[in-house]
Motif scaffolding. Structure first.
Motif, short mmCIF file in Angstrom:
data_model
loop_
_atom_site.label_atom_id
_atom_site.label_comp_id
_atom_site.label_asym_id
_atom_site.label_seq_id
_atom_site.Cartn_x
_atom_site.Cartn_y
_atom_site.Cartn_z
N ASN A 3 0.82 -1.21 0.00
CA ASN A 3 0.00 0.00 0.00
C ASN A 3 0.86 1.27 0.00
O ASN A 3 0.53 2.26 -0.66
CB ASN A 3 -0.93 0.01 1.21
CG ASN A 3 -2.13 -0.91 1.03
OD1 ASN A 3 -2.37 -1.41 -0.06
ND2 ASN A 3 -2.87 -1.13 2.09
N ILE A 4 1.95 1.24 0.74
CA ILE A 4 2.84 2.40 0.80
C ILE A 4 3.43 2.71 -0.58
O ILE A 4 3.47 3.87 -1.01
CB ILE A 4 3.98 2.16 1.82
CG1 ILE A 4 3.42 1.98 3.24
CG2 ILE A 4 4.98 3.32 1.78
CD1 ILE A 4 2.74 3.22 3.78
N PHE A 5 3.87 1.67 -1.28
CA PHE A 5 4.44 1.87 -2.62
C PHE A 5 3.39 2.43 -3.58
O PHE A 5 3.68 3.31 -4.40
CB PHE A 5 5.01 0.56 -3.16
CG PHE A 5 6.33 0.17 -2.56
CD1 PHE A 5 7.43 1.02 -2.64
CD2 PHE A 5 6.47 -1.03 -1.91
CE1 PHE A 5 8.65 0.68 -2.08
CE2 PHE A 5 7.69 -1.40 -1.34
CZ PHE A 5 8.78 -0.53 -1.42
N VAL A 6 2.16 1.92 -3.49
CA VAL A 6 1.08 2.40 -4.35
C VAL A 6 0.79 3.87 -4.05
O VAL A 6 0.61 4.69 -4.96
CB VAL A 6 -0.20 1.55 -4.17
CG1 VAL A 6 -1.37 2.18 -4.93
CG2 VAL A 6 0.04 0.13 -4.67
N GLY A 10 1.22 6.89 -6.69
CA GLY A 10 0.08 7.74 -7.00
C GLY A 10 0.33 9.20 -6.67
O GLY A 10 -0.03 10.09 -7.45
N SER A 11 0.99 9.45 -5.56
CA SER A 11 1.30 10.83 -5.15
C SER A 11 2.30 11.46 -6.11
O SER A 11 2.21 12.66 -6.42
CB SER A 11 1.86 10.84 -3.73
OG SER A 11 0.93 10.28 -2.82
N PHE A 12 3.25 10.66 -6.61
CA PHE A 12 4.21 11.17 -7.60
C PHE A 12 3.49 11.57 -8.89
O PHE A 12 3.81 12.61 -9.49
CB PHE A 12 5.26 10.10 -7.90
CG PHE A 12 6.19 10.44 -9.02
CD1 PHE A 12 7.22 11.36 -8.83
CD2 PHE A 12 6.04 9.85 -10.27
CE1 PHE A 12 8.08 11.68 -9.87
CE2 PHE A 12 6.89 10.18 -11.31
CZ PHE A 12 7.92 11.09 -11.12
N LEU A 13 2.50 10.78 -9.31
CA LEU A 13 1.73 11.12 -10.49
C LEU A 13 1.00 12.46 -10.31
O LEU A 13 0.91 13.27 -11.24
CB LEU A 13 0.71 10.02 -10.80
CG LEU A 13 1.25 8.71 -11.37
CD1 LEU A 13 0.11 7.72 -11.61
CD2 LEU A 13 2.02 8.95 -12.66
N GLY A 111 -3.62 9.27 -10.16
CA GLY A 111 -2.82 9.25 -8.94
C GLY A 111 -3.66 9.18 -7.69
O GLY A 111 -3.41 8.37 -6.78
N VAL A 112 -4.70 10.03 -7.61
CA VAL A 112 -5.57 10.05 -6.44
C VAL A 112 -6.33 8.73 -6.32
O VAL A 112 -6.52 8.20 -5.21
CB VAL A 112 -6.55 11.24 -6.52
CG1 VAL A 112 -7.59 11.16 -5.41
CG2 VAL A 112 -5.80 12.56 -6.43
N GLY A 113 -6.77 8.18 -7.45
CA GLY A 113 -7.47 6.90 -7.42
C GLY A 113 -6.61 5.78 -6.86
O GLY A 113 -7.09 4.94 -6.08
#
Length: 270
Positions: A3-6, A10-13, A111-113
């Motif tokens: 989950n942390i990697f996801v 997503g935050s980087f996007l 990213g938010v999704g």
């Protein structure tokens, strides 16, 4: 750890979408990040720094009032977005504002999704809305819509109305992609029958920001008392919730059914 990697990806996007598409054309995003972009454009402050400062008090309050697991993941997302906005250079990928608003909104939504799928959020208005709906009888979606409407109006008055219209395009695209990635409209109803009602209830209330209704039941064959817990969750919370129930009571009986519609405040504690 997955989950942390996801959440980080997503935050980087989100950071890429802001610095490559939205910020160069004075297009705001939805939520508190839109306000951070606005302050970053009209002041010497970096957007990432403003985003972190605006979210910090909300994260502290949310950690106290909301589910700690949810807020911890949200803290990771807010920090990752803020760092991305700080380190990624602002580059005008397209000279067309409408195309930038559309693609920026789509990438932001992706990213938010992903962050939502990993049981977190991007902070900001999500936390404000959850805190408000926990105390007042307001629909969460309506609260978010009103606050995002304020961002659009601010964009029109501070910049120009073309920027405001492009902001509406970006917000609309973001919302549509978030729904596609997260499928947040898919709700599940759980009926949990357990001999350890208090343990299961406390586990759910401490880790999942959802209402739980408790009733008393009785086994038809044994005549023994049982607690019957009802709650509604999103599809992507199911794995975590089943693990929590298993930890509290390995013998619990859980019936999972898909919910067609939820009327009322989905987040409100029952």
């Amino acid at each position: 750890m997955q989950n942390i990697f996801v959440i980080l990806f997503g935050s980087f996007l989100v950071g890429v979408a802001y610095n490559f598409f939205l910020i160069p054309h004075e297009v705001l995003s939805s939520g508190l990040s839109g306000i951070a972009i606005m302050f970053g454009l009209i002041t010497p402050l970096n957007t990432g720094v403003v985003n972190l400062l605006l979210n910090l008090p909300l994260l502290i309050i949310g950690f106290i009032k909301l589910g700690k697991r949810f807020i911890c993941y949200t803290i990771v997302s807010v920090l990752a977005v803020s760092v991305s906005l700080y380190v990624i250079p602002i580059v005008e990928v397209s000279t067309e504002p409408i195309l930038s608003a559309l693609f920026g909104g789509v990438i932001t939504g992706l990213g938010v999704g992903l962050v939502f799928r990993a049981s977190g959020s991007s902070g900001g208005f999500d936390i404000i809305a959850m805190l408000l709906t926990k105390k007042k009888d307001f629909p969460l979606g309506t609260v978010l819509t009103v606050m995002n409407g304020g961002v659009v109006l601010a964009s029109g008055f501070i910049f120009n109305w073309d920027a405001a219209l492009n902001t509406m395009v970006a917000i609309y695209a973001t919302g549509k992609v978030v729904d596609m990635v997260h499928t947040s409209h898919v709700k599940l109803t759980l009926m949990i029958i357990t001999a350890k009602g208090e343990e299961v209830k406390e586990k759910l209330l401490a880790n999942v920001y959802r209402g739980v209704t408790q009733m008393n039941g009785e086994g038809a064959y044994t005549g023994e008392g049982r607690a019957v817990l009802l709650t509604v969750i999103t599809r992507y919370q199911l794995t975590d919730v089943k693990k929590m129930i298993q930890e509290a009571d390995p013998s619990a009986f859980v019936n999972v059914t898909q919910t067609v519609e939820v009327v009322g405040s989905f987040h409100r504690t029952l």
